[in-house]
Design a protein around this motif. Structure first.
Motif, PDB file in Angstrom:
ATOM      1  N   SER A  22       0.710  -1.050   0.000  1.00 41.16           N
ATOM      2  CA  SER A  22       0.058  -0.027  -0.069  1.00 41.16           C
ATOM      3  C   SER A  22       0.855   1.098  -0.074  1.00 41.16           C
ATOM      4  CB  SER A  22      -0.778   0.141   1.290  1.00 41.16           C
ATOM      5  OG  SER A  22      -0.122   0.045   2.592  1.00 41.16           O
ATOM      6  N   ASP A  23       2.052   1.000   0.000  1.00 42.48           N
ATOM      7  CA  ASP A  23       3.204   2.114  -0.042  1.00 42.48           C
ATOM      8  C   ASP A  23       4.345   1.758  -0.842  1.00 42.48           C
ATOM      9  OD1 ASP A  23       5.509   3.486   1.695  1.00 42.48           O
ATOM     10  OD2 ASP A  23       4.126   4.991   0.997  1.00 42.48           O
ATOM     11  N   LEU A 171       1.257  -1.225  -7.234  1.00 38.28           N
ATOM     12  CA  LEU A 171       0.156  -1.234  -6.117  1.00 38.28           C
ATOM     13  C   LEU A 171       0.545  -0.093  -5.262  1.00 38.28           C
ATOM     14  CD1 LEU A 171      -1.076  -4.803  -5.623  1.00 38.28           C
ATOM     15  CD2 LEU A 171      -1.837  -3.204  -6.990  1.00 38.28           C
ATOM     16  N   ARG A 175      -2.341   2.869  -4.806  1.00 43.32           N
ATOM     17  CA  ARG A 175      -3.393   2.542  -3.579  1.00 43.32           C
ATOM     18  C   ARG A 175      -3.060   3.820  -2.578  1.00 43.32           C
ATOM     19  NH1 ARG A 175      -2.400  -3.825  -2.226  1.00 43.32           N
ATOM     20  NH2 ARG A 175      -4.130  -4.470  -3.587  1.00 43.32           N
ATOM     21  N   SER A 176      -1.943   4.687  -2.572  1.00 42.05           N
ATOM     22  CA  SER A 176      -1.344   5.600  -1.536  1.00 42.05           C
ATOM     23  C   SER A 176      -1.777   7.030  -2.374  1.00 42.05           C
ATOM     24  CB  SER A 176      -0.172   5.293  -1.303  1.00 42.05           C
ATOM     25  OG  SER A 176       0.713   5.474  -2.407  1.00 42.05           O
ATOM     26  N   GLU A 177      -2.665   6.973  -3.543  1.00 43.32           N
ATOM     27  CA  GLU A 177      -3.015   8.299  -3.964  1.00 43.32           C
ATOM     28  C   GLU A 177      -3.770   9.207  -2.877  1.00 43.32           C
ATOM     29  OE1 GLU A 177      -5.179   8.073  -7.508  1.00 43.32           O
ATOM     30  OE2 GLU A 177      -3.824   7.276  -8.675  1.00 43.32           O
ATOM     31  N   VAL A 350      -9.517   4.576  -7.152  1.00 41.75           N
ATOM     32  CA  VAL A 350      -8.819   3.977  -6.137  1.00 41.75           C
ATOM     33  C   VAL A 350      -9.506   2.890  -5.411  1.00 41.75           C
ATOM     34  CG1 VAL A 350      -7.454   4.558  -3.928  1.00 41.75           C
ATOM     35  CG2 VAL A 350      -7.113   5.988  -5.730  1.00 41.75           C
ATOM     36  N   LEU A 353      -9.046  -0.888  -6.520  1.00 42.36           N
ATOM     37  CA  LEU A 353      -7.817  -1.630  -6.124  1.00 42.36           C
ATOM     38  C   LEU A 353      -8.032  -2.467  -4.932  1.00 42.36           C
ATOM     39  CD1 LEU A 353      -5.096   0.950  -6.865  1.00 42.36           C
ATOM     40  CD2 LEU A 353      -5.801  -1.113  -8.287  1.00 42.36           C
ATOM     41  N   ASP A 354      -8.852  -1.790  -3.853  1.00 40.77           N
ATOM     42  CA  ASP A 354      -8.848  -2.368  -2.391  1.00 40.77           C
ATOM     43  C   ASP A 354     -10.053  -3.504  -2.801  1.00 40.77           C
ATOM     44  OD1 ASP A 354      -6.738  -1.067  -1.364  1.00 40.77           O
ATOM     45  OD2 ASP A 354      -8.091   0.668  -0.858  1.00 40.77           O
ATOM     46  N   ASP A 357      -8.837  -6.847  -4.073  1.00 36.29           N
ATOM     47  CA  ASP A 357      -7.527  -7.686  -3.647  1.00 36.29           C
ATOM     48  C   ASP A 357      -7.136  -9.120  -4.014  1.00 36.29           C
ATOM     49  OD1 ASP A 357      -6.433  -5.253  -2.682  1.00 36.29           O
ATOM     50  OD2 ASP A 357      -6.712  -5.687  -0.578  1.00 36.29           O
TER      51      ASP A 357
END
Length: 376
Positions: A22-23, A171, A175-177, A350, A353-354, A357
């Protein structure tokens, strides 16, 4: 435990880390710890993010440095040295070493002479991080004469991990936008000299430059790597260059450069501003594994063109347009052009994406769950 068994276990661990990423920076740190036990490298790895559309480096991390050496950008974008991400993308497996790329003559490498050898390294294993045909990053594993030389099996191992490392990098980026910069924010302008120094800037440049990804805090006497890359690329490419960059705060920014008409000195005007949905479209679409032809159709959809207008613009039949739209919808898990526009403009980007998974697998495009939607 044999090296083969250790590498197999490392591969499985990296797969889990990649799916949970996620980062990007956190993923790179975890990946470094895993790789350290299964492949020889001295010092900390150089990790890079790469713009999938331009193959330009957009960020750099090395835990052992307090800033990004300007020689990296100079080597790849001013001197045309070996093993830039764009060059590695054409190499079988996307991985090689400086020694191999120069036919055993490392002295032929500008980066080796000006960066690696002066710091005590005798080689670098360089690889792109590629998911399918799309490059999301790169890594350089630095090597000293105290360790055994890199072998063909080492290169094959990193090539095998390329897709896994690309997944974690991708990712982590997406994911961290954070919320996008507002249109009301005034772009910053920096006039960059041939020595990669800021000759002059607009009053607001500091806040923009401080948000660009780089090693260590922003300093007025040190330009962030994305600015270095764009300034050098604009000169080498005939006057202009641009890329999109995920900033330190998580927003997407556009960094563009234009060479100034100055006969006495080479200078480039670099602009840093909020990226628009249209400018981000290629990057977001790359996450779904769309082909270049399919991305062309998407761009036509974003322009609001009809099927006939798309066919005329792309010099293909209307049937081919419909076939490509069908393939696009299938890959993205959508059913209409309206949904396509919504995804590109982030209204449902966004979260998808989650929400998916469980469908993210190494080597497969990211897809959305199918849901009922009005056609359009």
């Amino acid at each position: 435990m044999s090296i083969d068994t250790a590498r197999e276990l490392a591969e499985h661990k990296l797969q889990r880390l990649a799916r949970d990423s996620s980062d990007t920076v956190s993923f790179w740190r975890q990946a470094t710890d895993v790789l350290r036990d299964v492949i020889p490298f001295d010092f900390h790895p150089c990790w890079f993010t790469v713009d999938p559309s331009t193959l330009l480096v957009t960020a750099h991390m090395n835990e052992g440095l307090d800033h990004t050496p300007p020689e990296i950008a100079q080597a790849w974008y001013a001197e045309g040295d070996v093993n830039s991400p764009a060059q590695l993308a054409t190499v079988p497996g996307g991985v090689t070493t400086v020694t191999r790329a120069t036919g055993g003559d490392a002295l032929a490498s500008w980066r080796w002479r000006n960066l690696l050898e002066p710091r005590g390294f005798d080689d670098s294993l360089d690889a792109v991080l590629r998911r399918g045909s799309t490059v999301w990053g790169a890594v350089s594993l630095l090597h000293s004469s105290e360790s055994r030389p890199y072998t063909r099996r080492d290169l094959q191992f990193i090539a095998k991990l390329s897709e896994i490392l690309a997944t974690g990098t991708q990712l982590g980026l997406l994911r961290s936008e954070a919320d996008a910069a507002t249109a009301a924010e005034v772009p910053a302008v920096v006039i960059v000299t041939s020595d990669l120094e800021a000759a002059t800037t607009t009053a607001n440049a500091g806040q923009w430059l401080a948000d660009l990804p780089d090693i260590g805090p922003y300093r007025p006497d040190r330009l962030p790597m994305p600015v270095q890359v764009i300034a050098l690329r604009a000169v080498a490419a005939g006057g202009e260059a641009s890329t999109v960059v995920r900033s330190a705060s998580g927003r997407w920014l556009r960094v563009s450069g234009s060479r100034l008409a100055d006969a006495d000195e080479v200078r480039v005007a670099v602009v840093v501003e909020a990226a628009t949905p249209q400018q981000l479209a290629p990057l977001r679409l790359a996450a779904f594994g769309l082909t270049p032809r399919e991305r062309e159709v998407v761009q036509q959809v974003l322009l609001g063109r009809s099927t006939r207008e798309m066919a005329d613009a792309l010099f293909i039949s209307e049937y081919t347009v419909q076939d490509r739209l069908k393939a696009i919808f299938e890959k993205m898990g959508i059913r209409s052009r309206r949904e396509l526009v919504a995804v590109v403009h982030k209204s449902d980007y966004v979260p998808l994406l989650d929400a998916n998974d469980e469908r993210v697998r190494i080597g497969e495009p990211i897809q959305r769950r199918r849901r009922s939607a009005a056609t359009g």
